[in-house]
Design a protein around this motif. Structure first.
Motif, PDB file in Angstrom:
ATOM      1  N   ILE A   1       0.848  -1.185   0.000  1.00 14.42           N
ATOM      2  CA  ILE A   1       0.000   0.000   0.000  1.00 14.42           C
ATOM      3  C   ILE A   1       0.888   1.241   0.000  1.00 14.42           C
ATOM      4  O   ILE A   1       1.821   1.332   0.796  1.00 14.42           O
ATOM      5  CB  ILE A   1      -0.923   0.004   1.234  1.00 14.42           C
ATOM      6  N   ALA A   2       0.590   2.184  -0.881  1.00  8.80           N
ATOM      7  CA  ALA A   2       1.343   3.438  -0.933  1.00  8.80           C
ATOM      8  C   ALA A   2       0.642   4.479  -0.067  1.00  8.80           C
ATOM      9  O   ALA A   2      -0.570   4.643  -0.146  1.00  8.80           O
ATOM     10  CB  ALA A   2       1.453   3.927  -2.362  1.00  8.80           C
ATOM     11  N   LEU A   3       1.424   5.139   0.763  1.00  5.39           N
ATOM     12  CA  LEU A   3       0.913   6.201   1.622  1.00  5.39           C
ATOM     13  C   LEU A   3       1.726   7.468   1.418  1.00  5.39           C
ATOM     14  O   LEU A   3       2.940   7.404   1.225  1.00  5.39           O
ATOM     15  CB  LEU A   3       1.036   5.826   3.100  1.00  5.39           C
ATOM     16  N   ARG A   4       1.055   8.596   1.489  1.00  6.24           N
ATOM     17  CA  ARG A   4       1.772   9.865   1.513  1.00  6.24           C
ATOM     18  C   ARG A   4       2.497   9.971   2.846  1.00  6.24           C
ATOM     19  O   ARG A   4       2.056   9.444   3.855  1.00  6.24           O
ATOM     20  CB  ARG A   4       0.794  11.033   1.382  1.00  6.24           C
ATOM     21  N   ARG A   5       3.607  10.668   2.848  1.00  7.61           N
ATOM     22  CA  ARG A   5       4.378  10.827   4.085  1.00  7.61           C
ATOM     23  C   ARG A   5       3.574  11.515   5.178  1.00  7.61           C
ATOM     24  O   ARG A   5       3.721  11.209   6.352  1.00  7.61           O
ATOM     25  CB  ARG A   5       5.674  11.582   3.819  1.00  7.61           C
ATOM     26  N   CYS A   6       2.688  12.432   4.811  1.00  7.66           N
ATOM     27  CA  CYS A   6       1.886  13.115   5.831  1.00  7.66           C
ATOM     28  C   CYS A   6       0.951  12.132   6.536  1.00  7.66           C
ATOM     29  O   CYS A   6       0.691  12.281   7.735  1.00  7.66           O
ATOM     30  CB  CYS A   6       1.115  14.283   5.233  1.00  7.66           C
ATOM     31  N   ASP A   7       0.465  11.109   5.830  1.00  5.94           N
ATOM     32  CA  ASP A   7      -0.364  10.077   6.458  1.00  5.94           C
ATOM     33  C   ASP A   7       0.496   9.123   7.273  1.00  5.94           C
ATOM     34  O   ASP A   7       0.127   8.727   8.373  1.00  5.94           O
ATOM     35  CB  ASP A   7      -1.155   9.301   5.411  1.00  5.94           C
ATOM     36  N   ALA A   8       1.658   8.742   6.735  1.00  8.04           N
ATOM     37  CA  ALA A   8       2.552   7.826   7.434  1.00  8.04           C
ATOM     38  C   ALA A   8       3.109   8.440   8.714  1.00  8.04           C
ATOM     39  O   ALA A   8       3.431   7.731   9.662  1.00  8.04           O
ATOM     40  CB  ALA A   8       3.696   7.404   6.510  1.00  8.04           C
ATOM     41  N   ARG A   9       3.188   9.757   8.758  1.00 11.37           N
ATOM     42  CA  ARG A   9       3.700  10.460   9.936  1.00 11.37           C
ATOM     43  C   ARG A   9       2.782  10.264  11.147  1.00 11.37           C
ATOM     44  O   ARG A   9       3.197  10.433  12.289  1.00 11.37           O
ATOM     45  CB  ARG A   9       3.834  11.947   9.609  1.00 11.37           C
ATOM     46  N   CYS A  10       1.546   9.868  10.923  1.00 20.82           N
ATOM     47  CA  CYS A  10       0.570   9.688  12.011  1.00 20.82           C
ATOM     48  C   CYS A  10       0.512   8.246  12.503  1.00 20.82           C
ATOM     49  O   CYS A  10      -0.316   7.918  13.349  1.00 20.82           O
ATOM     50  CB  CYS A  10      -0.802  10.132  11.546  1.00 20.82           C
ATOM     51  N   ILE A  11       1.373   7.381  11.963  1.00 22.15           N
ATOM     52  CA  ILE A  11       1.422   5.985  12.390  1.00 22.15           C
ATOM     53  C   ILE A  11       2.690   5.806  13.219  1.00 22.15           C
ATOM     54  O   ILE A  11       3.804   5.909  12.687  1.00 22.15           O
ATOM     55  CB  ILE A  11       1.402   5.040  11.176  1.00 22.15           C
ATOM     56  N   HIS A  12       2.531   5.544  14.486  1.00 20.56           N
ATOM     57  CA  HIS A  12       3.658   5.405  15.419  1.00 20.56           C
ATOM     58  C   HIS A  12       4.122   3.951  15.424  1.00 20.56           C
ATOM     59  O   HIS A  12       3.296   3.028  15.460  1.00 20.56           O
ATOM     60  CB  HIS A  12       3.264   5.872  16.814  1.00 20.56           C
ATOM     61  N   ILE A  13       5.440   3.769  15.364  1.00 17.42           N
ATOM     62  CA  ILE A  13       6.001   2.418  15.223  1.00 17.42           C
ATOM     63  C   ILE A  13       7.138   2.165  16.203  1.00 17.42           C
ATOM     64  O   ILE A  13       7.659   3.112  16.823  1.00 17.42           O
ATOM     65  CB  ILE A  13       6.548   2.209  13.787  1.00 17.42           C
ATOM     66  N   THR A  14       7.489   0.906  16.308  1.00 18.96           N
ATOM     67  CA  THR A  14       8.693   0.467  17.013  1.00 18.96           C
ATOM     68  C   THR A  14       9.509  -0.314  16.002  1.00 18.96           C
ATOM     69  O   THR A  14       9.025  -1.334  15.470  1.00 18.96           O
ATOM     70  CB  THR A  14       8.351  -0.420  18.214  1.00 18.96           C
ATOM     71  N   ALA A  15      10.698   0.127  15.675  1.00 25.59           N
ATOM     72  CA  ALA A  15      11.540  -0.549  14.691  1.00 25.59           C
ATOM     73  C   ALA A  15      11.963  -1.913  15.218  1.00 25.59           C
ATOM     74  O   ALA A  15      12.211  -2.098  16.416  1.00 25.59           O
ATOM     75  CB  ALA A  15      12.759   0.291  14.371  1.00 25.59           C
ATOM     76  N   LEU A  16      12.040  -2.896  14.309  1.00 28.50           N
ATOM     77  CA  LEU A  16      12.462  -4.260  14.669  1.00 28.50           C
ATOM     78  C   LEU A  16      13.877  -4.511  14.232  1.00 28.50           C
ATOM     79  O   LEU A  16      14.404  -3.906  13.375  1.00 28.50           O
ATOM     80  CB  LEU A  16      11.532  -5.282  14.027  1.00 28.50           C
TER      81      LEU A  16
END
Length: 74
Positions: free
Chosen positions: A59-74
């Motif tokens: 799935i392609a996301l704009r960076r502005c949308d991806a900026r709202c998804i909080h992650i923990t790197a593996l």
């Protein structure tokens, strides 16, 4: 260590911690669910959008949308 999905380098994996966005429901329906593993697959030549592998889909996301998804790197 990446904190939001937009900072995840191509080829790296991360676990989604939280989704905070005005279109949160749309992102959840696309598979960006807390606890799900996601990988940055490919970054477009101009840097936006970025393709992510999540739940056996790309799935392609704009960076502005991806900026709202909080992650923990593996």
């Amino acid at each position: 260590m990446a904190d939001t999905l937009d900072t995840l380098p191509a080829g790296r994996w991360a676990a989604i911690r939280a989704v905070t966005h005005s279109q949160r429901q749309r992102l959840l329906e696309l598979g960006f669910i807390p606890g799900t593993i996601v990988r940055a697959v490919q970054i477009s030549p101009l840097g936006d959008p970025v393709a992510y592998e999540v739940l056996d889909a790309v799935i392609a996301l704009r960076r502005c949308d991806a900026r709202c998804i909080h992650i923990t790197a593996l």
